[in-house]
Design a protein around this motif. Structure first.
Motif, PDB file in Angstrom:
ATOM      1  N   VAL A 488       0.849  -1.207   0.000  1.00  0.00           N
ATOM      2  CA  VAL A 488       0.000   0.000   0.000  1.00  0.00           C
ATOM      3  C   VAL A 488       0.875   1.244   0.000  1.00  0.00           C
ATOM      4  O   VAL A 488       0.619   2.208  -0.732  1.00  0.00           O
ATOM      5  CB  VAL A 488      -0.928  -0.011   1.224  1.00  0.00           C
ATOM      6  N   VAL A 489       1.927   1.239   0.817  1.00  0.00           N
ATOM      7  CA  VAL A 489       2.850   2.369   0.884  1.00  0.00           C
ATOM      8  C   VAL A 489       3.515   2.601  -0.472  1.00  0.00           C
ATOM      9  O   VAL A 489       3.622   3.739  -0.945  1.00  0.00           O
ATOM     10  CB  VAL A 489       3.919   2.134   1.975  1.00  0.00           C
ATOM     11  N   PHE A 490       3.955   1.511  -1.106  1.00  0.00           N
ATOM     12  CA  PHE A 490       4.615   1.639  -2.409  1.00  0.00           C
ATOM     13  C   PHE A 490       3.674   2.267  -3.440  1.00  0.00           C
ATOM     14  O   PHE A 490       4.049   3.195  -4.155  1.00  0.00           O
ATOM     15  CB  PHE A 490       5.087   0.276  -2.908  1.00  0.00           C
ATOM     16  N   ALA A 491       2.455   1.746  -3.510  1.00  0.00           N
ATOM     17  CA  ALA A 491       1.499   2.249  -4.508  1.00  0.00           C
ATOM     18  C   ALA A 491       1.198   3.731  -4.284  1.00  0.00           C
ATOM     19  O   ALA A 491       1.178   4.533  -5.225  1.00  0.00           O
ATOM     20  CB  ALA A 491       0.214   1.426  -4.448  1.00  0.00           C
ATOM     21  N   GLY A 492       0.977   4.115  -3.040  1.00  0.00           N
ATOM     22  CA  GLY A 492       0.680   5.503  -2.741  1.00  0.00           C
ATOM     23  C   GLY A 492       1.856   6.424  -3.014  1.00  0.00           C
ATOM     24  O   GLY A 492       1.700   7.502  -3.608  1.00  0.00           O
ATOM     25  N   ALA A 493       3.063   6.011  -2.586  1.00  0.00           N
ATOM     26  CA  ALA A 493       4.247   6.841  -2.803  1.00  0.00           C
ATOM     27  C   ALA A 493       4.564   6.972  -4.285  1.00  0.00           C
ATOM     28  O   ALA A 493       4.940   8.052  -4.762  1.00  0.00           O
ATOM     29  CB  ALA A 493       5.439   6.248  -2.048  1.00  0.00           C
ATOM     30  N   TRP A 494       4.410   5.884  -5.034  1.00  0.00           N
ATOM     31  CA  TRP A 494       4.699   5.925  -6.471  1.00  0.00           C
ATOM     32  C   TRP A 494       3.728   6.862  -7.182  1.00  0.00           C
ATOM     33  O   TRP A 494       4.111   7.639  -8.059  1.00  0.00           O
ATOM     34  CB  TRP A 494       4.595   4.518  -7.055  1.00  0.00           C
ATOM     35  N   ALA A 495       2.463   6.818  -6.795  1.00  0.00           N
ATOM     36  CA  ALA A 495       1.464   7.702  -7.413  1.00  0.00           C
ATOM     37  C   ALA A 495       1.758   9.167  -7.082  1.00  0.00           C
ATOM     38  O   ALA A 495       1.657  10.048  -7.941  1.00  0.00           O
ATOM     39  CB  ALA A 495       0.057   7.320  -6.944  1.00  0.00           C
ATOM     40  N   SER A 496       2.158   9.437  -5.838  1.00  0.00           N
ATOM     41  CA  SER A 496       2.441  10.825  -5.454  1.00  0.00           C
ATOM     42  C   SER A 496       3.692  11.353  -6.142  1.00  0.00           C
ATOM     43  O   SER A 496       3.824  12.558  -6.369  1.00  0.00           O
ATOM     44  CB  SER A 496       2.603  10.930  -3.935  1.00  0.00           C
ATOM     45  N   ALA A 497       4.623  10.445  -6.517  1.00  0.00           N
ATOM     46  CA  ALA A 497       5.858  10.868  -7.173  1.00  0.00           C
ATOM     47  C   ALA A 497       5.615  11.421  -8.568  1.00  0.00           C
ATOM     48  O   ALA A 497       6.491  12.084  -9.135  1.00  0.00           O
ATOM     49  CB  ALA A 497       6.844   9.698  -7.247  1.00  0.00           C
ATOM     50  N   LEU A 498       4.454  11.151  -9.119  1.00  0.00           N
ATOM     51  CA  LEU A 498       4.130  11.686 -10.442  1.00  0.00           C
ATOM     52  C   LEU A 498       3.823  13.182 -10.393  1.00  0.00           C
ATOM     53  O   LEU A 498       3.806  13.855 -11.423  1.00  0.00           O
ATOM     54  CB  LEU A 498       2.922  10.932 -11.025  1.00  0.00           C
ATOM     55  N   GLY A 499       3.553  13.702  -9.201  1.00  0.00           N
ATOM     56  CA  GLY A 499       3.244  15.116  -9.039  1.00  0.00           C
ATOM     57  C   GLY A 499       4.471  15.916  -8.640  1.00  0.00           C
ATOM     58  O   GLY A 499       5.612  15.430  -8.692  1.00  0.00           O
ATOM     59  N   PRO A 500       4.300  17.185  -8.231  1.00  0.00           N
ATOM     60  CA  PRO A 500       5.414  18.029  -7.810  1.00  0.00           C
ATOM     61  C   PRO A 500       6.077  17.493  -6.551  1.00  0.00           C
ATOM     62  O   PRO A 500       5.458  16.743  -5.784  1.00  0.00           O
ATOM     63  CB  PRO A 500       4.751  19.387  -7.561  1.00  0.00           C
TER      64      PRO A 500
END
Length: 547
Positions: A488-500
């Motif tokens: 869950v942490v990986f998926a959330g962090a990876w998605a947030s990395a697409l932003g600023p």
């Protein structure tokens, strides 16, 4: 210090048996209600102090990246510093304390406090003698040693000569840091963890100051930082002395060339140097192979390893540092059921912390590299190359962290043979895989080899320890739950990395809370253990302020 077999005046702060309050501290890692509770509390102490050091370490790396970049001067400094820094990790965080604490604990248990203090002083005398001689040899043979560590540098006379010069400056740090490691062992055996954990802060402060001084004075930054290494060693030694005095320990007193405890420690330590630090040996071997790759490869691996070292140092090493004195005291008293429980807690805490750390590093490898290092001489190409190495290293993080408690358990039982044999197998695998994969993947292949060989090392040690104890200490249910939460942490962090960068950076504390809350909801025992230890620590501080 004077050689003597009789107690000195400085030793009279113990009772007639020579134990006093110190024997309660022999199991200091176990106090706090239960061995697991004491382990969690001491882990938090070490982790908090180490966190400060690691943050300063990143500040240091940002400054080094700005001033030196990832070119020839940086390669020369990192290779030169890697040798004494390897000794620091072997001894300051590894084999010296792992060999010293079990023997020191047993001497205190069987012969009393006076004999234990005499053993510690005797060990320091031998360390100064052996390391002083080793330093003289390295000063003379710095050129051949540089060729052994980085043979690929021989094709670049300027870079090779720079490395030799820097190695001669930094190597005496070995004498200082091994002496510091002995102080750490004494304090840890007495249940004191704060001052030893703060010692690396002094090194980072010295390196930051020397790098800034060299850069703004227009001098040679690498040479200035080499001098800063020595200054940091002096500061680390000085930091330990008040804590030792508070324990009633002084370096003035009885010691002996023929101390039986030192002999037993030496027998444990010789194989421990290799078995306790196979990851560091593998990193050194990776440096050797990377010297044959294009310029900058050594630096890419260095910066990636620095990011892996953050969670490893803050929590992975913290758990084993807190566990070793407890395991040693329990083994000395043959309380094997408690030994198994404490080891299981140590492994559980390591897994609980390292799995989400791995997930975060995998998801945020390139954004982290950009945020920390993309400035000055550190280019976008260097960011990308270092991020790829970080991805390869991060996959092995749980295994690298898990090695520490397992090795601590073996040495608490004074079994050095098994870790050495397993480490040898792992090292051969690392060399073979590294040489094979570097042909197609360059420096990334070397990082992959370190991770795979660490996984092999962990698996073999766990299997042998399970056979020795009659049951395996691996908490399988904790592993499964933590894997799900880390996903869950990986998926959330990876998605947030697409932003600023403000988005993904600001979300990091959120993912920590999500992971911890999920662990509490799923009744992961390690989460409740840490939560209880944190509550006791906060209540303790509050009550002290009120009084």
């Amino acid at each position: 210090m004077t050689e003597s077999a009789s107690p000195k005046a400085g030793d009279q702060s113990v009772d007639s048996r020579g134990n006093g309050a110190a024997m309660g501290a022999a199991s200091g890692a176990c106090h706090g209600g239960t061995p697991s509770g004491g382990l969690a509390r001491n882990t938090l102490v070490v982790a908090g102090a180490t966190l400060l050091s690691r943050v300063l370490g990143f500040v240091r790396d940002v400054i080094v990246a700005f001033a030196l970049g990832a070119g020839a001067a940086a390669d020369a400094f990192f290779v030169a510093f890697r040798i004494p820094n390897l000794m620091r990790r072997l001894f300051g965080e590894g084999s010296l304390t792992m060999a010293f604490i079990p023997v020191y604990s047993r001497v205190r248990e069987e012969q009393g406090e006076l004999a234990a203090r005499e053993m510690a002083r005797s060990a320091l005398i031998w360390l100064l003698l052996i390391l002083g001689a080793l330093t003289l040899v390295v000063e003379v043979l710095a050129g051949p040693l540089t060729y052994v560590v980085a043979p690929g540098f021989a094709d670049d006379p300027e870079r090779f000569g720079m490395t030799v010069q820097l190695l001669r400056i930094v190597f005496p740090y070995v004498i200082l840091i091994c002496s510091v490691a002995l102080c750490m062992g004494i304090l840890n055996a007495h249940g004191q963890f704060l001052a030893p954990a703060l010692a690396p802060v002094m090194l980072n402060v010295a390196l930051i100051g020397s790098a800034l001084a060299g850069y703004y004075a227009g001098g040679d930054v690498a040479v200035c930082m080499a001098g800063g290494v020595l200054g940091g060693g002096v500061l680390q030694w000085a930091l330990q002395q008040p804590a030792l005095r508070r324990q009633g320990f002084t370096w003035r007193g009885a010691w002996s060339w023929r101390d039986a405890g030192v002999r037993r420690m030496a027998l444990l330590m010789l194989p421990t140097v290799f078995g306790a630090a196979v990851y560091q040996v593998n990193i050194l071997l990776g440096t050797l192979l990377a010297s044959f790759l294009p310029e900058g490869s050594v630096s890419y691996l260095y910066y990636a390893d620095r990011l892996v070292q953050f969670p490893l140092g803050v929590f992975g090493i913290a758990v084993s540092t807190a566990a070793l004195p407890s395991l040693s005291a329990l083994a000395a008293k043959n309380r094997m059921e408690e030994f198994h429980g404490t080891l299981g807690s140590a492994l559980g805490l390591t897994i609980f912390i390292s799995l989400p750390a791995m997930a975060g590093l995998l998801a945020l490898a390139e954004p982290l590299m950009k945020l920390l290092f993309l400035r000055g001489a550190f280019t976008q190409e260097a960011v990308r190359a270092s991020a790829l190495a970080l991805l390869a290293y991060a996959g092995g993080l749980p295994f690298i962290a898990g090695l520490r408690p397992l090795v601590a358990a073996f040495y608490s039982l004074e079994n050095t043979r098994t870790p050495v044999v397993v480490a040898a197998v792992s090292m051969v695998a690392n060399i073979g895989l590294g040489a094979w994969w570097m042909g197609g993947y360059g420096h990334v292949g070397l990082a992959m080899a370190v991770s795979v060989s660490s996984a092999l090392n962990f698996s073999l040690l766990l299997w042998f320890l399970g056979r020795a104890l009659g049951k395996y200490p691996a908490p399988l249910l904790t592993i499964l739950k933590c894997l799900v939460l880390s996903g869950v942490v990986f998926a959330g962090a990876w998605a947030s990395a697409l932003g600023p960068y403000l988005l993904w950076l600001g979300m990091i504390p959120v993912w920590v809370v999500v992971y911890f809350a999920g662990a509490v909801a799923l009744r992961v025992p390690e989460a409740n253990l840490l939560l209880s230890a944190l509550r006791r620590r906060v209540r303790g501080k509050t009550s002290r302020k009120a009084s």
